[in-house]
Design a protein around this motif. Structure first.
Motif, PDB file in Angstrom:
ATOM      1  N   GLN A  98      14.242  16.014 -18.224  1.00  0.00           N
ATOM      2  CA  GLN A  98      15.055  17.040 -18.871  1.00  0.00           C
ATOM      3  C   GLN A  98      15.495  18.031 -17.804  1.00  0.00           C
ATOM      4  O   GLN A  98      16.605  17.926 -17.300  1.00  0.00           O
ATOM      5  CB  GLN A  98      14.288  17.692 -20.016  1.00  0.00           C
ATOM      6  CG  GLN A  98      14.155  16.745 -21.197  1.00  0.00           C
ATOM      7  CD  GLN A  98      13.390  17.342 -22.357  1.00  0.00           C
ATOM      8  OE1 GLN A  98      13.361  18.545 -22.555  1.00  0.00           O
ATOM      9  NE2 GLN A  98      12.757  16.492 -23.136  1.00  0.00           N
ATOM     10  N   CYS A  99      14.621  18.931 -17.397  1.00  0.00           N
ATOM     11  CA  CYS A  99      15.041  19.868 -16.344  1.00  0.00           C
ATOM     12  C   CYS A  99      15.080  19.179 -14.988  1.00  0.00           C
ATOM     13  O   CYS A  99      15.814  19.576 -14.107  1.00  0.00           O
ATOM     14  CB  CYS A  99      14.143  21.097 -16.322  1.00  0.00           C
ATOM     15  SG  CYS A  99      12.569  20.889 -15.468  1.00  0.00           S
ATOM     16  N   TYR A 101      12.691  18.974 -12.677  1.00  0.00           N
ATOM     17  CA  TYR A 101      11.861  19.533 -11.616  1.00  0.00           C
ATOM     18  C   TYR A 101      10.707  18.603 -11.240  1.00  0.00           C
ATOM     19  O   TYR A 101      10.409  18.421 -10.062  1.00  0.00           O
ATOM     20  CB  TYR A 101      11.331  20.912 -12.009  1.00  0.00           C
ATOM     21  CG  TYR A 101      10.835  21.683 -10.816  1.00  0.00           C
ATOM     22  CD1 TYR A 101      11.736  22.366 -10.011  1.00  0.00           C
ATOM     23  CD2 TYR A 101       9.494  21.713 -10.484  1.00  0.00           C
ATOM     24  CE1 TYR A 101      11.300  23.065  -8.888  1.00  0.00           C
ATOM     25  CE2 TYR A 101       9.051  22.404  -9.367  1.00  0.00           C
ATOM     26  CZ  TYR A 101       9.954  23.075  -8.580  1.00  0.00           C
ATOM     27  OH  TYR A 101       9.528  23.755  -7.472  1.00  0.00           O
ATOM     28  N   CYS A 102      10.081  17.999 -12.219  1.00  0.00           N
ATOM     29  CA  CYS A 102       8.939  17.127 -11.947  1.00  0.00           C
ATOM     30  C   CYS A 102       9.359  15.714 -11.570  1.00  0.00           C
ATOM     31  O   CYS A 102       8.540  14.930 -11.100  1.00  0.00           O
ATOM     32  CB  CYS A 102       8.013  17.066 -13.158  1.00  0.00           C
ATOM     33  SG  CYS A 102       8.686  16.105 -14.549  1.00  0.00           S
ATOM     34  N   THR A 103      10.622  15.371 -11.761  1.00  0.00           N
ATOM     35  CA  THR A 103      11.086  13.991 -11.618  1.00  0.00           C
ATOM     36  C   THR A 103      10.799  13.382 -10.253  1.00  0.00           C
ATOM     37  O   THR A 103      10.318  12.243 -10.191  1.00  0.00           O
ATOM     38  CB  THR A 103      12.584  13.882 -11.977  1.00  0.00           C
ATOM     39  OG1 THR A 103      12.772  14.419 -13.300  1.00  0.00           O
ATOM     40  CG2 THR A 103      13.058  12.454 -11.937  1.00  0.00           C
ATOM     41  N   CYS A 146       4.782  17.271 -16.921  1.00  0.00           N
ATOM     42  CA  CYS A 146       6.189  17.537 -17.248  1.00  0.00           C
ATOM     43  C   CYS A 146       6.190  18.670 -18.264  1.00  0.00           C
ATOM     44  O   CYS A 146       5.747  18.493 -19.399  1.00  0.00           O
ATOM     45  CB  CYS A 146       6.855  16.290 -17.827  1.00  0.00           C
ATOM     46  SG  CYS A 146       8.525  16.597 -18.431  1.00  0.00           S
ATOM     47  N   ARG A 147       6.695  19.808 -17.865  1.00  0.00           N
ATOM     48  CA  ARG A 147       6.709  20.965 -18.764  1.00  0.00           C
ATOM     49  C   ARG A 147       7.676  20.782 -19.914  1.00  0.00           C
ATOM     50  O   ARG A 147       7.554  21.423 -20.948  1.00  0.00           O
ATOM     51  CB  ARG A 147       7.044  22.222 -17.983  1.00  0.00           C
ATOM     52  CG  ARG A 147       5.951  22.584 -17.018  1.00  0.00           C
ATOM     53  CD  ARG A 147       6.277  23.824 -16.255  1.00  0.00           C
ATOM     54  NE  ARG A 147       5.197  24.084 -15.304  1.00  0.00           N
ATOM     55  CZ  ARG A 147       5.173  25.108 -14.501  1.00  0.00           C
ATOM     56  NH1 ARG A 147       6.154  25.980 -14.510  1.00  0.00           N
ATOM     57  NH2 ARG A 147       4.173  25.272 -13.672  1.00  0.00           N
ATOM     58  N   CYS A 148       8.671  19.914 -19.742  1.00  0.00           N
ATOM     59  CA  CYS A 148       9.654  19.682 -20.799  1.00  0.00           C
ATOM     60  C   CYS A 148       9.138  18.692 -21.857  1.00  0.00           C
ATOM     61  O   CYS A 148       9.697  18.615 -22.937  1.00  0.00           O
ATOM     62  CB  CYS A 148      10.959  19.146 -20.216  1.00  0.00           C
ATOM     63  SG  CYS A 148      11.717  20.248 -19.016  1.00  0.00           S
ATOM     64  N   ALA A 150       8.874  15.173 -21.467  1.00  0.00           N
ATOM     65  CA  ALA A 150       9.634  13.921 -21.475  1.00  0.00           C
ATOM     66  C   ALA A 150       8.727  12.703 -21.317  1.00  0.00           C
ATOM     67  O   ALA A 150       9.190  11.630 -20.942  1.00  0.00           O
ATOM     68  CB  ALA A 150      10.687  13.942 -20.365  1.00  0.00           C
TER      69      ALA A 150
END
Length: 163
Positions: A98-99, A101-103, A146-148, A150
């Protein structure tokens, strides 16, 4: 200062670095490889995950001098030139971010995880090399947050790649 030699994404790098410098800071600040993210800087979130000699590791916890002679793969090095790594393709197709950042850490961790044989804490028979199930993937990827939220799509993308 100490001189170290690293193989980063297939390129040899000779660097003079402070012995207190983390691998994460060296990658981001000295080599300009900003795909590796600084999340918690305490080894708890996995956003900085890279492959050190093919094994996944939190770059924020690894001292650069301790990696002297190692082969480092960051998210920038997963692709083969202009051809994305199969995990990168699956993450896009499965909307596994989603955002974002963790990807990068998720991708590096998944690449390392897929190469790691053997059971995990959720494997019923610890003497076997179990099939990759959603439960196995979730357990093996538990060091990457993952804060989002996903996770469902991340697991699906990893399983698709494993097939």
């Amino acid at each position: 200062m100490g001189e170290i030699t690293l193989q980063v994404n297939g390129s040899a790098c000779e660097l003079d670095t402070d012995p207190r410098t983390s691998l994460l800071d060296l990658l981001r600040e000295r080599l300009g490889l900003t795909g590796t993210k600084k999340g918690c800087d305490h080894g708890q979130c996995g956003a900085c995950t890279v492959l050190i000699d093919g094994r996944r590791a939190n770059a924020c916890l690894a001292l650069a001098v301790a990696c002297d002679g190692a082969e480092i793969t960051t998210v920038e090095g997963l692709a083969a030139g202009d051809v994305p790594h199969p995990l990168q393709t699956a993450f896009v197709e499965r909307d596994a971010f989603q955002c974002g950042y963790c990807t990068p850490g998720q991708l590096c961790s998944a690449a390392g995880m897929l190469a790691e044989p053997g059971p995990s804490a959720v494997t019923p028979d610890l003497t076997s090399d179990p099939p990759l199930t959603p439960e196995e993937v979730r357990e093996r990827m538990s060091g990457n947050l993952c804060r989002c939220g996903a996770y469902v799509n991340i697991v699906a993308a990893i399983l698709e790649t494993a097939r």
